[in-house]
Design an enzyme around this catalytic site. Structure first.
Site, PDB file in Angstrom:
ATOM      1  N   ASP A   1     -17.361 -61.395 -32.614  1.00 41.96           N
ATOM      2  CA  ASP A   1     -18.659 -61.056 -32.315  1.00 41.96           C
ATOM      3  C   ASP A   1     -19.294 -61.812 -32.007  1.00 41.96           C
ATOM      4  OD1 ASP A   1     -20.414 -58.585 -33.575  1.00 41.96           O
ATOM      5  OD2 ASP A   1     -21.478 -60.174 -34.488  1.00 41.96           O
TER       6      ASP A   1
ATOM      7  N   ASN B   1     -30.374 -58.268 -25.446  1.00 37.74           N
ATOM      8  CA  ASN B   1     -30.847 -56.539 -25.189  1.00 37.74           C
ATOM      9  C   ASN B   1     -32.152 -56.779 -24.604  1.00 37.74           C
ATOM     10  OD1 ASN B   1     -27.805 -55.585 -24.545  1.00 37.74           O
ATOM     11  ND2 ASN B   1     -27.610 -55.120 -26.789  1.00 37.74           N
TER      12      ASN B   1
ATOM     13  N   GLU C   1     -21.226 -55.178 -30.368  1.00 36.40           N
ATOM     14  CA  GLU C   1     -19.660 -56.353 -29.040  1.00 36.40           C
ATOM     15  C   GLU C   1     -18.787 -57.049 -30.110  1.00 36.40           C
ATOM     16  OE1 GLU C   1     -23.313 -56.972 -32.029  1.00 36.40           O
ATOM     17  OE2 GLU C   1     -23.067 -55.725 -30.752  1.00 36.40           O
TER      18      GLU C   1
ATOM     19  N   ASP D   1     -24.613 -55.031 -20.781  1.00 37.42           N
ATOM     20  CA  ASP D   1     -23.451 -54.483 -20.590  1.00 37.42           C
ATOM     21  C   ASP D   1     -22.660 -55.552 -19.133  1.00 37.42           C
ATOM     22  OD1 ASP D   1     -23.679 -52.475 -22.021  1.00 37.42           O
ATOM     23  OD2 ASP D   1     -24.426 -51.395 -19.783  1.00 37.42           O
TER      24      ASP D   1
ATOM     25  N   ASP E   1       0.688  -0.728  -0.064  1.00 34.81           N
ATOM     26  CA  ASP E   1      -0.417  -0.332  -0.245  1.00 34.81           C
ATOM     27  C   ASP E   1       0.960   1.282   0.257  1.00 34.81           C
ATOM     28  OD1 ASP E   1       0.771  -0.653   2.382  1.00 34.81           O
ATOM     29  OD2 ASP E   1      -0.478   0.865   3.451  1.00 34.81           O
TER      30      ASP E   1
END
Length: 457
Positions: free
Chosen positions: A330, A338, A373, A347, A10
């Site tokens: 695959d 699913n 997949e 999953d 300051d």
């Protein structure tokens, strides 16, 4: 090393004096005459280090420091408190606020420049980490700076290298309330001990019998295992020249004898906080790098990593002449899983599928989720017959053991079709290999699924 130094005072004459000294040493200087202006400069990222006067009207230096260190975006900034106060209680108050060091008025030019250069050098180490760590927010880690800034600096493992037993015991007693302390009285064993242990900080006496304490500090700063460990020197008042030399070598901090217990605790805590801050940023960077090449569901490598790896196999001269085979896997009728049991069950099947593939491949094989997949396995140094055997083992493992779903309350039978191909002399890129494996996989599906088909040579 040039840097942007924020000088906060300051009183205009004090401000200009420090600005002149630093400018002559080729630092860029930014100034502020009150706390709010200083905070604004810090928040805008306009400085690399802060020289902060303590005695200011309104918001004093302690409060400014506390706010700088308490804000995630500015917590990394080194703060040196500049004050006419020279009592241990004043230094402790500043260190509790997060200050990295103190300079007492009238300021010694050598000490000023040594401390500024040392702290700027340490800050430069973390700056790149901070930039990279911020990218981890894109991967759902939250704000890594907030997590790093929240570190308390307590419960650390501290190595004390001091061959004066009484002094070592006093250090251990003071630090033992907050940390785990190891005393090494034999300086010849100190480097080996530091390298073998996982210490958060080391305290090294410069006054060791028959050993140059400064050289020991230098060794700790240079070795790979201890390079990121903060080192604090213990020095006598007459060691001023060696202290400055130590800071130039990269030693992080120092304490002058007689050592104030509270200042010792505060300085060690500051160093541990800084070390853990940097470690947290490194972990964030490492995690984001891993996620960039990892499939989040299965934990396998992702398509990006696979493409990069295969490009290297075909581009690097040392790899072009070696055999390499590829499996394209695959899951049969995965959509029906699913549809019947839900996507959560799908999953679970994919994760288990990935685990079974990993269990039947080698560490040098690359296993990557190709999409949906489909999974690709790159089998280096392996011809078509060997790759086909690997594929058959995986197929059998998938077929013979049902897959648990719905958290183990149910199971489902799964089969897999696999296409196998090996690199041919006429292949110019990984795409040729992938196309043949894909053709073989198509044949496996057409021939009734749950089988391995090798591409024709």
């Amino acid at each position: 090393m040039s840097a942007r130094v924020l000088v906060v005072d300051d009183l205009f004459p004090n401000l200009k004096l420090l600005e002149t000294k630093l400018t002559l040493e080729y630092f860029d200087v930014v100034t502020a005459m009150n706390g709010p202006d200083a905070l604004a400069v810090c928040e805008k990222g306009l400085c690399d280090i802060v020289l902060l006067d303590v005695m200011m009207p309104g918001m004093d230096g302690f409060e400014v420091c506390r706010r700088i260190k308490g804000t995630p975006t500015t917590a990394h900034l080194p703060v040196v408190m500049v004050t006419a106060l020279d009592q241990p209680s004043d230094r402790l108050r500043g260190l509790d606020a997060g200050a990295d060091d103190f300079l007492t008025k009238p300021i010694d030019d050598v000490a000023l420049l040594a401390r500024v250069r040392s702290l700027v050098r340490l800050k430069a180490i973390t700056d790149e980490l901070r930039g990279r760590a911020m990218a981890s927010r894109d991967y759902g880690f939250g704000d890594p700076l907030a997590a790093a800034a929240a570190e308390t600096g307590l419960d650390a493992s501290i190595l004390v290298v001091e061959d004066r037993r009484s002094s070592a015991d006093r250090l251990a007693t003071a630090l033992g309330q907050y940390h785990r302390v190891t005393i090494e009285t034999d300086p010849h064993k100190a480097v080996a001990r530091a390298s073998e242990g996982e210490y958060d900080a080391a305290i090294v006496s410069l006054d060791l019998d028959g050993v140059d304490g400064l050289r020991l500090c230098s060794q700790l700063r240079s070795l790979d295992r201890t390079r990121n460990m903060p080192v604090v020197m213990l020095a006598d008042p007459g060691d001023r020249a060696r202290i400055m030399r130590g800071l130039d070598l990269g030693v992080h901090d120092y304490l002058m004898r007689p050592i104030d217990r509270n200042e010792l605790v505060a300085r060690v805590r500051t160093q541990v906080r800084r070390k853990r801050f940097a470690h947290s940023l490194r972990e964030s960077v490492q995690a984001s790098m891993e996620l960039a090449v990892t499939d989040g569901l299965t934990g396998l490598h992702n398509r990006r990593y696979l493409d990069s790896h295969l490009a290297g196999v075909f581009a690097e001269p040392a790899l072009r002449g070696r055999p390499v085979s590829l499996l394209l896997l695959d899951i049969d009728r995965f959509k029906s899983i699913n549809d019947r049991f839900g996507h959560d069950a799908g999953d679970e099947v994919l994760r288990d599928f990935a685990d079974r593939i990993r269990a039947h491949t080698r560490g040098i094989d690359v296993v990557a989720r190709f999409g949906g997949e489909e999974i690709v396995v790159v089998v280096p140094d392996t011809g078509l017959d060997g790759a086909r055997q690997v594929a058959e083992r995986i197929r059998e493992r998938v077929e013979t053991v049902p897959f648990a779903i719905h958290r183990g309350t149910r199971s489902v039978d799964v089969t897999v079709s696999i296409g196998v191909a090996t690199r041919q002399p006429g292949d110019t890129s990984a795409l040729d290999l992938l196309k043949r494996a894909d053709t073989a996989l198509y044949r496996a599906k057409e021939d009734g699924r749950n089988r391995v088909v090798a591409a024709a040579a």
